[in-house]
Design a protein around this motif. Structure first.
Motif, short mmCIF file in Angstrom:
data_model
loop_
_atom_site.label_atom_id
_atom_site.label_comp_id
_atom_site.label_asym_id
_atom_site.label_seq_id
_atom_site.Cartn_x
_atom_site.Cartn_y
_atom_site.Cartn_z
N ASP A 159 0.86 -1.05 -0.03
CA ASP A 159 -0.05 -0.12 -0.04
C ASP A 159 0.94 1.06 -0.03
O ASP A 159 1.90 1.28 0.70
CB ASP A 159 -1.04 -0.08 1.44
N LEU A 160 0.53 2.26 -0.91
CA LEU A 160 1.26 3.61 -0.91
C LEU A 160 1.21 4.33 0.51
O LEU A 160 2.26 5.11 0.81
CB LEU A 160 0.59 4.56 -1.97
N GLU A 161 0.34 4.08 1.32
CA GLU A 161 0.46 4.72 2.39
C GLU A 161 1.63 4.20 3.55
O GLU A 161 1.87 5.05 4.42
CB GLU A 161 -0.94 4.24 3.39
N GLN A 162 2.00 3.11 3.36
CA GLN A 162 3.27 2.52 4.13
C GLN A 162 4.26 3.62 3.94
O GLN A 162 5.15 3.63 4.75
CB GLN A 162 3.54 1.21 3.76
N ILE A 163 4.61 4.16 2.77
CA ILE A 163 5.68 5.14 2.77
C ILE A 163 5.52 6.57 2.61
O ILE A 163 6.26 7.32 2.62
CB ILE A 163 6.57 4.84 1.34
N SER A 164 3.94 7.00 3.03
CA SER A 164 3.76 8.33 3.12
C SER A 164 4.63 9.20 3.96
O SER A 164 4.74 10.49 3.68
CB SER A 164 2.13 8.55 3.20
N ARG A 165 5.02 8.58 5.12
CA ARG A 165 5.67 9.49 6.12
C ARG A 165 6.99 9.88 5.58
O ARG A 165 7.63 10.82 5.87
CB ARG A 165 5.83 8.67 7.30
N TYR A 177 4.03 11.89 -3.31
CA TYR A 177 3.00 10.93 -3.04
C TYR A 177 1.77 10.82 -4.24
O TYR A 177 1.41 9.88 -4.61
CB TYR A 177 2.30 11.25 -1.93
N ARG A 178 1.67 12.17 -4.75
CA ARG A 178 0.38 12.31 -5.97
C ARG A 178 1.13 11.62 -6.99
O ARG A 178 0.51 10.91 -7.85
CB ARG A 178 0.33 13.84 -5.81
N ASN A 179 2.27 11.91 -7.42
CA ASN A 179 2.86 11.16 -8.51
C ASN A 179 2.87 9.72 -8.54
O ASN A 179 2.30 8.86 -9.35
CB ASN A 179 4.40 11.62 -8.80
N LEU A 180 3.43 9.06 -7.33
CA LEU A 180 3.26 7.72 -7.28
C LEU A 180 1.68 7.05 -7.23
O LEU A 180 1.46 6.05 -7.64
CB LEU A 180 3.81 7.34 -5.77
N LEU A 181 1.03 7.92 -6.68
CA LEU A 181 -0.51 7.47 -6.61
C LEU A 181 -0.92 7.33 -8.13
O LEU A 181 -1.70 6.64 -8.39
CB LEU A 181 -1.35 8.52 -5.92
N GLN A 182 -0.56 8.34 -8.85
CA GLN A 182 -1.28 8.31 -10.30
C GLN A 182 -0.66 6.94 -10.99
O GLN A 182 -1.09 6.36 -11.72
CB GLN A 182 -0.58 9.49 -11.09
#
Length: 141
Positions: A53-59, A66-71
């Motif tokens: 999950d992308l949330e795991q590296i959000s910190r 974060y936005r670029n990786l989410l895309q």
């Protein structure tokens, strides 16, 4: 009757980012960046494969990263859905890690990732902010 203003005209405002924004941290006050760079590279590969999950590296990343990786996560998910492929934990090995120090508090690095089908490189820029490293740019090539 003439009244004086409540505040002098020369009063400074404290709404500027220099005071309340992220504070630069020197390289000497931060830990060795190599483990973080390698862990981020490994995590990004697993995130794009749909296994993490992308949330795991959000910190550890800035809002722009974060936005670029989410895309990219959405694009990868749609591509897997079209091909009807499940998310599979990728098998890869980390190759050489190159780290440079362009200025104090900034690290630019490249991690070589060897997979079954191809070899990729992940470029990561870390900046010292608020006493820790944060990724301000991540590019998977």
């Amino acid at each position: 009757m003439n009244t004086a203003p409540a505040f002098p005209a020369t009063r400074t405002s404290f709404v500027n980012d220099d005071f309340f924004g992220h504070q630069h941290t020197a390289t000497s006050a931060l830990p060795d960046p190599q483990p973080m760079v390698e862990n981020l590279a490994r995590s990004v590969m697993e995130i794009l494969a749909g296994c993490r999950d992308l949330e795991q590296i959000s910190r550890w990343v800035t809002d722009d990263v974060y936005r670029n990786l989410l895309q990219r996560v959405h694009i990868s998910r749609r591509a897997r859905a079209v091909k009807k492929q499940p998310s599979v934990l990728p098998t890869f090995g980390l190759g050489r890690t190159i780290i440079t120090h362009p200025v104090d508090g900034v690290i630019e690095s490249v991690v070589i990732v060897h997979g079954k089908a191809r070899t990729r490189s992940i470029a990561i820029r870390l900046e010292g902010m608020d006493g820790r490293w944060r990724a301000t740019a991540i590019h998977v090539l």
